[in-house]
Design an enzyme around this catalytic site. Structure first.
Site, short mmCIF file in Angstrom:
data_model
loop_
_atom_site.label_atom_id
_atom_site.label_comp_id
_atom_site.label_asym_id
_atom_site.label_seq_id
_atom_site.Cartn_x
_atom_site.Cartn_y
_atom_site.Cartn_z
N ASP A 65 84.58 -4.73 -4.20
CA ASP A 65 83.83 -4.32 -5.24
C ASP A 65 83.52 -5.22 -6.34
OD1 ASP A 65 81.49 -2.95 -3.72
OD2 ASP A 65 82.62 -0.98 -4.83
N ASP B 179 85.26 -0.04 -6.40
CA ASP B 179 85.26 0.28 -7.81
C ASP B 179 85.23 1.62 -8.13
OD1 ASP B 179 82.15 0.70 -7.65
OD2 ASP B 179 81.72 -0.60 -8.73
N GLU C 35 75.92 -4.11 -5.24
CA GLU C 35 75.08 -2.16 -5.21
C GLU C 35 73.88 -3.28 -5.61
OE1 GLU C 35 76.25 0.37 -7.58
OE2 GLU C 35 78.36 0.64 -7.00
N GLU D 80 74.47 4.97 0.83
CA GLU D 80 75.49 5.33 0.16
C GLU D 80 74.26 6.79 0.06
OE1 GLU D 80 78.02 5.09 -3.12
OE2 GLU D 80 77.91 7.48 -3.33
N LYS E 121 80.86 -6.94 -2.49
CA LYS E 121 79.98 -6.02 -1.89
C LYS E 121 79.00 -6.35 -3.85
CE LYS E 121 81.30 -1.48 -1.46
NZ LYS E 121 80.27 -1.00 -2.67
O1 KIV Z 1 83.59 1.72 -4.42
C1 KIV Z 1 83.68 2.27 -3.44
O2 KIV Z 1 84.01 3.13 -3.04
C2 KIV Z 1 82.34 2.31 -2.82
C3 KIV Z 1 81.79 3.94 -1.30
C4 KIV Z 1 81.50 4.74 -1.74
C5 KIV Z 1 80.99 2.47 -0.56
O3 KIV Z 1 81.21 1.95 -3.04
#
Ligand code: KIV
Length: 265
Positions: free
Chosen positions: A85, A46, A115, A182, A113
């Site tokens: 994401d 994202d 968070e 991160e 993914k």
């Molecule tokens: O959105 C993204 O690019 C990420 C990376 C920085 C791990 O989550």
């Protein structure tokens, strides 16, 4: 090089002490180059809200945006594991998570993914039961930038560090197959990488993770404005996108990137 990367192969790489390379990509052309150059994992991040759309955070990104770019990357990918994401507030309840993750998988993702920490455990277990592999993302989670009060290194205090370790262990136990960490001190990322069986991919988390990820615009030196400490411009070193990607994969695999100058102590 077509190698059809899988999460099982990533775990085998961790066990063998081989470092994992990952990059973001948002279209078919770059996905083709990155996968041909041996990048293990491509993330449709994202971060596209910032590097493609020009926003100052990832919060405006929608599920439709990620579905569109996942379809593009899927079309050009030649064997890297493709992670998509889940955008801000598209996984706020377990049922919403499962419904939206299904759309990303149907767009071509191999894994989604999310968070966050312990509040995600039920959603992650349910994704696994429904056949959807999960990458969890801890430390500085950019969708929570307004809670953190800025893009700040996380886990500098002992209590916060212990909490990130405990949450990482719980995320693995719930079924996460990969963890992105991160912007945390290198020692904390090392502790988590050693504590987990699943691979830990770092960004601004030091060299002792099982692998590294970079936003492709940072690798190519085309990010406008703020350049994060943890990024490295491989384009200025090589002058060629294919060579820049190959140099990144090579340096990650040899443990040469990130150096101390890209890390937080
Ligand atoms: O959105 C993204 O690019 C990420 C990376 C920085 C791990 O989550």
């Amino acid at each position: 090089m077509k190698k059809n990367m899988t999460s099982t192969k990533l775990i085998a790489k961790k066990l063998a002490g081989e470092k994992i390379s990952a990059l973001t990509a948002y279209d078919a052309s770059f996905a083709g180059v990155f996968s041909e150059q041996g990048v293990d994992v491509i993330l449709v991040g994202d971060s596209l809200g910032m590097v493609l759309q020009g926003h100052n955070s990832t919060i405006p990104v929608t599920l439709e945006d990620i579905c569109y770019h996942t379809r593009c990357v899927y079309a050009g990918n030649k064997g890297s594991l493709l992670i998509a994401d889940m955008p801000f507030m598209t996984y706020s309840t377990p049922q919403q998570t499962w419904d939206n993750a299904a759309k990303l998988m149907q767009a071509g993702a191999n894994m989604v993914k999310l968070e966050g920490g312990k509040w995600l455990l039920e959603s992650i277990a349910g994704l696994n039961e429904r056949g959807i592999p999960v990458c969890a993302h801890v430390g500085l989670t950019p969708q929570s930038v307004n809670v953190f009060g800025g893009y700040k290194v996380q886990g500098r205090e002992e209590e916060q560090a212990d909490n990130i370790v405990q949450e990482s262990i719980a995320l693995e136990a719930a079924g996460a197959q990969l963890l992105v960490i991160e912007c945390v001190p290198s020692g904390l990322a090392k502790r988590i990488s050693e504590a987990l069986t699943i691979p830990v991919i770092g960004i601004g988390a030091g060299v002792d993770c099982d692998g590294q990820i970079l936003v492709m615009h940072d690798l190519l030196g085309i990010s406008s404005g703020y350049i994060p400490k943890f990024s490295k411009n491989y384009m200025s070193l090589t002058g060629d996108i294919h060579k820049a990607t190959a140099a990144y994969v090579d340096e990650v695999s040899k443990g040469l990137f990130p150096g101390p100058e890209h890390s937080f102590e």
